[in-house]
Design a protein around this motif. Structure first.
Motif, PDB file in Angstrom:
ATOM      1  N   LEU A 278      10.260  23.071   7.605  1.00 18.55           N
ATOM      2  CA  LEU A 278       9.016  23.606   7.046  1.00 18.55           C
ATOM      3  C   LEU A 278       8.921  23.348   5.543  1.00 18.55           C
ATOM      4  O   LEU A 278       7.852  22.993   5.023  1.00 18.55           O
ATOM      5  N   GLY A 279      10.030  23.537   4.838  1.00 16.46           N
ATOM      6  CA  GLY A 279      10.032  23.281   3.408  1.00 16.46           C
ATOM      7  C   GLY A 279       9.796  21.815   3.091  1.00 16.46           C
ATOM      8  O   GLY A 279       9.096  21.480   2.125  1.00 16.46           O
ATOM      9  N   PHE A 280      10.353  20.944   3.905  1.00 21.27           N
ATOM     10  CA  PHE A 280      10.140  19.507   3.701  1.00 21.27           C
ATOM     11  C   PHE A 280       8.661  19.161   3.887  1.00 21.27           C
ATOM     12  O   PHE A 280       8.090  18.422   3.089  1.00 21.27           O
ATOM     13  N   LEU A 281       8.048  19.687   4.945  1.00 24.66           N
ATOM     14  CA  LEU A 281       6.633  19.413   5.169  1.00 24.66           C
ATOM     15  C   LEU A 281       5.774  19.929   4.023  1.00 24.66           C
ATOM     16  O   LEU A 281       4.791  19.295   3.630  1.00 24.66           O
ATOM     17  N   PHE A 282       6.153  21.061   3.464  1.00 32.06           N
ATOM     18  CA  PHE A 282       5.378  21.647   2.373  1.00 32.06           C
ATOM     19  C   PHE A 282       5.419  20.750   1.132  1.00 32.06           C
ATOM     20  O   PHE A 282       4.382  20.434   0.538  1.00 32.06           O
ATOM     21  N   PHE A 283       6.622  20.326   0.732  1.00 28.36           N
ATOM     22  CA  PHE A 283       6.756  19.572  -0.509  1.00 28.36           C
ATOM     23  C   PHE A 283       6.626  18.064  -0.326  1.00 28.36           C
ATOM     24  O   PHE A 283       6.326  17.354  -1.298  1.00 28.36           O
ATOM     25  N   ALA A 284       6.865  17.557   0.884  1.00 29.19           N
ATOM     26  CA  ALA A 284       6.836  16.109   1.079  1.00 29.19           C
ATOM     27  C   ALA A 284       5.456  15.535   0.795  1.00 29.19           C
ATOM     28  O   ALA A 284       5.334  14.416   0.272  1.00 29.19           O
ATOM     29  N   PHE A 285       4.402  16.274   1.142  1.00 27.08           N
ATOM     30  CA  PHE A 285       3.056  15.780   0.858  1.00 27.08           C
ATOM     31  C   PHE A 285       2.811  15.676  -0.655  1.00 27.08           C
ATOM     32  O   PHE A 285       2.129  14.766  -1.127  1.00 27.08           O
ATOM     33  N   LEU A 286       3.392  16.607  -1.412  1.00 26.37           N
ATOM     34  CA  LEU A 286       3.280  16.522  -2.863  1.00 26.37           C
ATOM     35  C   LEU A 286       4.035  15.312  -3.400  1.00 26.37           C
ATOM     36  O   LEU A 286       3.569  14.615  -4.312  1.00 26.37           O
ATOM     37  N   PHE A 287       5.218  15.049  -2.837  1.00 26.97           N
ATOM     38  CA  PHE A 287       5.985  13.877  -3.255  1.00 26.97           C
ATOM     39  C   PHE A 287       5.229  12.587  -2.912  1.00 26.97           C
ATOM     40  O   PHE A 287       5.249  11.624  -3.679  1.00 26.97           O
ATOM     41  N   ALA A 368      -0.023  26.993   4.769  1.00 29.15           N
ATOM     42  CA  ALA A 368       0.000  26.517   3.385  1.00 29.15           C
ATOM     43  C   ALA A 368       0.291  25.021   3.328  1.00 29.15           C
ATOM     44  O   ALA A 368      -0.314  24.284   2.534  1.00 29.15           O
ATOM     45  N   ALA A 369       1.210  24.547   4.183  1.00 31.49           N
ATOM     46  CA  ALA A 369       1.535  23.122   4.208  1.00 31.49           C
ATOM     47  C   ALA A 369       0.342  22.292   4.654  1.00 31.49           C
ATOM     48  O   ALA A 369       0.099  21.200   4.126  1.00 31.49           O
ATOM     49  N   ALA A 370      -0.421  22.812   5.620  1.00 31.29           N
ATOM     50  CA  ALA A 370      -1.609  22.095   6.088  1.00 31.29           C
ATOM     51  C   ALA A 370      -2.645  21.977   4.977  1.00 31.29           C
ATOM     52  O   ALA A 370      -3.235  20.911   4.759  1.00 31.29           O
ATOM     53  N   GLY A 371      -2.891  23.082   4.270  1.00 28.87           N
ATOM     54  CA  GLY A 371      -3.839  23.034   3.161  1.00 28.87           C
ATOM     55  C   GLY A 371      -3.378  22.102   2.059  1.00 28.87           C
ATOM     56  O   GLY A 371      -4.173  21.337   1.485  1.00 28.87           O
ATOM     57  N   LEU A 372      -2.075  22.117   1.770  1.00 30.06           N
ATOM     58  CA  LEU A 372      -1.525  21.240   0.749  1.00 30.06           C
ATOM     59  C   LEU A 372      -1.608  19.781   1.184  1.00 30.06           C
ATOM     60  O   LEU A 372      -1.816  18.885   0.354  1.00 30.06           O
ATOM     61  N   ALA A 373      -1.465  19.525   2.475  1.00 28.78           N
ATOM     62  CA  ALA A 373      -1.560  18.156   2.989  1.00 28.78           C
ATOM     63  C   ALA A 373      -2.952  17.592   2.770  1.00 28.78           C
ATOM     64  O   ALA A 373      -3.113  16.418   2.402  1.00 28.78           O
ATOM     65  N   VAL A 374      -3.962  18.425   2.970  1.00 26.22           N
ATOM     66  CA  VAL A 374      -5.338  17.965   2.762  1.00 26.22           C
ATOM     67  C   VAL A 374      -5.571  17.638   1.293  1.00 26.22           C
ATOM     68  O   VAL A 374      -6.142  16.591   0.938  1.00 26.22           O
ATOM     69  N   LEU A 375      -5.109  18.530   0.398  1.00 25.26           N
ATOM     70  CA  LEU A 375      -5.275  18.291  -1.039  1.00 25.26           C
ATOM     71  C   LEU A 375      -4.498  17.061  -1.479  1.00 25.26           C
ATOM     72  O   LEU A 375      -5.019  16.206  -2.218  1.00 25.26           O
ATOM     73  N   ALA A 376      -3.243  16.938  -1.021  1.00 25.13           N
ATOM     74  CA  ALA A 376      -2.430  15.777  -1.372  1.00 25.13           C
ATOM     75  C   ALA A 376      -3.037  14.499  -0.812  1.00 25.13           C
ATOM     76  O   ALA A 376      -2.964  13.435  -1.436  1.00 25.13           O
ATOM     77  N   GLY A 377      -3.653  14.602   0.377  1.00 25.81           N
ATOM     78  CA  GLY A 377      -4.289  13.435   0.977  1.00 25.81           C
ATOM     79  C   GLY A 377      -5.433  12.915   0.129  1.00 25.81           C
ATOM     80  O   GLY A 377      -5.636  11.703   0.009  1.00 25.81           O
TER      81      GLY A 377
END
Length: 401
Positions: A278-287, A368-377
């Motif tokens: 879960l932590g990887f999915l959260f930060f990986a999109f930012l990376f 939170a990871a899903a929302g961050l994925a959209v923003l990072a996308g």
């Protein structure tokens, strides 16, 4: 759009993500550095376990020679040749017992003549050996006396065992829970794993951008699908590598008997693995978004610095939380992403936190990871095709807003 069209669109999106994921898994797992790195890390893990595991002195057993009675009479259960760290072996007569002790084949010897017992020792016989032999003789003499008085010795043992106190921790820690030191170790490993694989995501994005491969891929894929597929592919490779490390550790602990008391419980290991994903999915999109901002590998470190600093915050909070995991602020923060990814494994490891609390925190983390994925996308989409000077985070986020 009709339902069939919507279903076809979702199917097409899933197929595209699976295609990119499969491509990333194959590329990472077949990579020579990945294989060599895995083998080297497994060797390091086994080496550390061997170094910090029990020494040869830990495997030393006290040996006591016995003559005049059966060795089974000296063990607590009455039917084993060994009791704890003491090994008992029968010899034929007092002379043989003396030779065993003098020749250092035994640490001590017990010579029984009727109701009299002679203990043979050397000058260098340890106090542990003397105490073990004395305790065994006292137990044997007590059992002998009770039998003479027609007492049911086995029933007596059962009654005494039933009256022994049960141990219950008032602070909620289970008997199989790990201490704070082990918990901090788990959190530290999680942090470095997240950072290492996050950098792999960013580096992979830059490589595709610098070689213009991404332009070909984006001709048939949307930026979000490409980014999600890349994150899932590298994440799968990361889980496979981490599983290999865990398997090596398990084999070393199970068959080499190293660090058995310090090894965390199964629940703590499962929680650590789950929260790592879960932590990887959260930060990986930012990376991934950070990697899209630059066009050269030399610029990756600068681009990911804000992301790296953001990962340091949950780590610092988790270390502070170890001072008192029952504190009211910890009970709140443990549910808030991304702090939950490190605090929840701590709670499972130290306090045995239930799966209900973990499930609630995990759902919030996924959202939170899903929302961050959209923003990072969106950042990825705005920056991935821009070759040349690096795109600033403020500029990319401003356009993505």
């Amino acid at each position: 759009m009709s339902k069939q069209q919507a279903r076809a669109a979702r199917s097409s999106a899933s197929a595209a993500v699976r295609l990119v994921t499969g491509r990333e898994i194959a590329a990472r797992v077949a990579n020579r550095s990945f294989v060599i790195g895995t083998i080297v890390n497994i060797a390091v893990i086994i080496g550390l376990l061997a170094v910090f595991g029990p020494s040869s002195d830990d495997d030393h057993h006290t040996t006591v020679a016995v003559t005049g009675i059966a060795t089974s009479a000296l063990t607590p259960a009455g039917n084993h040749a060994a009791s704890g760290a003491t090994h008992w072996h029968a010899v034929a007569g007092e002379a043989a017992a003396r030779r065993q002790v003098a020749g250092k084949d035994a640490d001590a010897a017990l010579v029984v003549h009727g109701s009299e017992v002679l203990m043979l020792v050397r000058a260098d016989t340890s106090q542990e050996a003397r105490a073990a032999a004395t305790a065994a003789v006292q137990q044997w003499a007590t059992t002998r006396a009770l039998n003479r008085q027609h007492v049911d010795v086995e029933r007596l043992r059962q009654d005494v065992a039933a009256s022994l106190p049960r141990t219950q921790s008032v602070d909620g820690r289970g008997s199989g829970s790990a201490g704070p030191g082990t918990a901090i170790g788990i959190v530290t490993i999680l942090f470095f794993q997240l950072f290492g694989y996050g950098m792999m995501v960013a580096q992979g994005v830059v490589e595709e951008k610098s070689t213009r491969v991404v332009e070909v891929l984006l001709a048939t894929l949307t930026p979000l699908r490409l980014m999600v597929g890349k994150v899932l592919g590298i994440g799968t490779a990361a889980v496979l590598q981490t599983a290999a490390f865990g398997a090596a550790t398990f084999v070393a602990v199970r068959f080499a008997h190293v660090l058995p008391a310090q090894f965390p419980a199964a629940s703590a290991i499962l929680a650590a693995v789950g929260w790592f994903v879960l932590g990887f999915l959260f930060f990986a999109f930012l990376f991934a978004a950070a990697g899209s901002l630059v066009s050269r590998s030399e610029e990756v470190a600068t681009a990911v610095m804000p992301v790296l600093m953001s990962t340091m915050v949950p780590y610092g909070v988790a270390v502070a939380a170890t001072q008192d995991l029952n504190a009211s602020w910890v009970q709140i923060v443990q549910y808030i992403p991304p702090f939950s990814m490190l605090i929840m494994p701590l709670q499972v490891s130290v306090h045995g936190a239930g799966w209900g609390a973990n499930a609630v925190a995990a759902l919030l983390m996924v959202a939170a990871a899903a929302g961050l994925a959209v923003l990072a996308g969106r950042v990825y989409e705005r920056s991935i095709l821009r070759v040349g000077s690096a795109v600033r985070w403020r500029e990319a986020l401003g356009k993505a807003a």
